[in-house]
Design an enzyme around this catalytic site. Structure first.
Site, PDB file in Angstrom:
ATOM      1  N   ASP A 199      -7.099   4.221  -4.467  1.00 31.61           N
ATOM      2  CA  ASP A 199      -7.727   4.042  -3.154  1.00 31.61           C
ATOM      3  C   ASP A 199      -8.379   5.401  -2.865  1.00 31.61           C
ATOM      4  O   ASP A 199      -8.612   6.183  -3.804  1.00 31.61           O
ATOM      5  CB  ASP A 199      -6.676   3.641  -2.094  1.00 31.61           C
ATOM      6  CG  ASP A 199      -7.306   3.075  -0.819  1.00 31.61           C
ATOM      7  OD1 ASP A 199      -7.655   1.894  -0.800  1.00 31.61           O
ATOM      8  OD2 ASP A 199      -7.475   3.828   0.164  1.00 31.61           O
ATOM      9  N   LYS A 206       0.865  -1.189   0.000  1.00 37.17           N
ATOM     10  CA  LYS A 206       0.000   0.000   0.000  1.00 37.17           C
ATOM     11  C   LYS A 206       0.893   1.228   0.000  1.00 37.17           C
ATOM     12  O   LYS A 206       2.002   1.194   0.529  1.00 37.17           O
ATOM     13  CB  LYS A 206      -0.884   0.023   1.254  1.00 37.17           C
ATOM     14  CG  LYS A 206      -2.159   0.819   1.080  1.00 37.17           C
ATOM     15  CD  LYS A 206      -3.272  -0.051   0.544  1.00 37.17           C
ATOM     16  CE  LYS A 206      -4.524   0.714   0.243  1.00 37.17           C
ATOM     17  NZ  LYS A 206      -5.642  -0.201  -0.057  1.00 37.17           N
TER      18      LYS A 206
END
Ligand code: GLU
Length: 455
Positions: free
Chosen positions: A172, A132
């Site tokens: 995201d 991430k």
């Protein structure tokens, strides 16, 4: 007290070590705690996992890259942000996971997301490790040119850490089609290579059909699978949804298509309650508001008079409904709100966001035997179709919408089945989906790590 080197250290001793090594990283500690309690039960009699310290190793990212991102705003001020890429684990495939641009982004938030992503990606059955990235950059209120300059600067550092067989970022919160386009353009410019290094691309340059819809639709498919397991259905049921971005609007769309009624959507200012329900036309209006005009959800009430706006950051969990889909952000549903949902007769909760329910909230759902699908299982449809985007890019072909739609449906069924396999409890048919997802997700990664020895 047991030492951290003791292969039979207990859960409390293990968590004590995690807290000591990650001071102040509350989100990361919360995510590890939620997984560790189930994994400890599972590995109790499995010596190989203990002696190889597998959980201890998964809870330590392979690496955390932190970097400075400088950019110039429209008034010629020089701005400095921090960027990160957390590469948590690549045992079963290249690191894979989104990029988040939001002022709340910290190293702790990205470590929790990369940790969760490792289990989520494993559950999809596709060869993807967990990562991430992101920045505390706030795209809200920025011009397109400012966002472009920021994205180019961010990629000018990130490009050296990623690659189609190394690490494949995606979108995201705060990173959608616009940002992916700017970042992909900069990667291509720097490396002189066109390759599938990012997913969530537009169709014109290697994106996949069904990727924009996949997370929201997938969360509803997971909900439908949980309901079906108890001989129930979405049709005729009311639903509360938080968020109004890509995940929330596509979840709302699928609920409506399957005959359910959507009562709420929200953003960080508050939520709108439309007792008439959000029709497809109304959902399309919200999509346009959020992606093109970049407006606020309160504007919905100026357009549709049946609705009321509840401000000051209010969340929709006190509105009575049968189903709930938290699709906004982490820790957006606490213990009291979980109790309110249960008191109002909610039967199932499916998480479109990552870790939206606090640990105390999860306990309320478990104690009440509510069907509760945690994000790492319920929202895995997004990254699963990202995995299919990687396959299409590698093969230099594009599959059609119909094929990808049925692949998504099947992938979500597969994830549900794995949760049932590892999470079924007793004889009343109750499934602990958290436990099922944690154990099934852990097992594949752990077995791959065992095969590699101590690396
Ligand atoms: N950010 C999404 C997630 O939380 C998608 C990640 C991806 O497609 O790589 O799963």
């Amino acid at each position: 007290m047991a030492s951290v080197y003791d292969r039979h250290v207990d859960l409390d001793g293990f968590m004590e070590g995690v807290k000591k090594r990650n001071p102040g990283q509350t989100e990361f500690i919360q995510a590890v705690q939620e997984v560790a309690q189930d994994v400890f039960d599972f590995i109790e009699d499995k010596e190989a996992y203990h002696s190889a310290q597998i959980l201890r190793r998964i809870a330590e990212p392979d690496r955390v890259v932190s970097f400075r991102v400088c950019w110039e705003d429209d008034n010629h001020n020089i701005r400095v942000q921090r960027g990160w890429r957390v590469q948590n684990n690549n045992a079963i495939g290249p690191y894979k996971g989104g990029i988040r641009f939001h002022p709340s982004v910290t190293e702790s938030v990205l470590k929790f997301l990369a940790f969760e992503q490792t289990f989520k990606n494993s559950l999809t059955g596709l060869p993807m490790g967990g990562g991430k990235g992101g920045s505390n950059f706030n795209p809200k209120g920025k011009s397109d040119s400012e966002v472009m300059r920021f994205c180019q600067s961010f990629m000018t550092e990130l490009y050296r850490h990623i690659g189609p067989d190394t690490d494949v970022p995606a979108g995201d919160i705060g990173v959608g089609g616009r940002e992916i386009g700017y970042m992909f353009g900069q990667y291509k410019r720097i490396t002189n290579r066109w390759e599938g290094v990012l997913t969530g691309k537009a169709l014109e340059y290697g994106g996949s059909q069904m990727r924009p819809e996949a997370t929201g639709y997938g969360a509803v498919y997971f909900l439908r699978n949980m309901l079906k397991h108890q001989s129930k259905d979405i049709e005729g049921h009311t639903t509360v949804i938080s968020g109004s971005g890509n995940v929330a609007t596509h979840a709302a769309e699928k609920i409506v298509e399957l005959g359910g009624k959507v009562l709420t959507l929200s953003d960080s200012d508050g939520f709108v309650h439309d007792p008439d329900g959000f029709s497809q036309d109304k959902i399309d209006w919200v999509k346009e508001l959020k992606t093109k005009r970049r407006g606020r959800i309160s504007e919905y009430c100026d357009e549709f008079k049946s609705a009321t706006f509840h401000g000051d950051g209010a969340r929709p969990w006190n509105v009575k409904a049968d189903l709930a889909l938290p699709c906004a952000t982490q820790n957006e549903l606490n213990e009291d709100e979980a109790k309110a949902l249960v008191d109002n007769g909610v039967i199932a909760v499916s998480e479109g966001a990552n870790m939206p329910t606090t640990l105390d909230g999860i306990k309320v759902f478990h104690d009440a035997h509510i069907m509760y699908g945690p994000g790492k299982a319920a929202n895995a449809g997004g990254v699963a179709v990202s995995g299919l985007e990687m396959s299409q890019n590698a093969e230099r072909i594009s599959w059609n919408n119909e094929r990808l739609g049925s692949m998504l449906t099947e992938l979500m069924e597969g994830i549900h089945e794995k949760c049932v396999e590892y999470g079924s409890q007793g004889s009343d048919g109750y499934v602990d989906y958290v436990k099922g997802a944690n154990i099934a997700g852990f097992k594949k990664v752990a077995d791959a790590m065992l095969a590699f020895g101590v690396v």
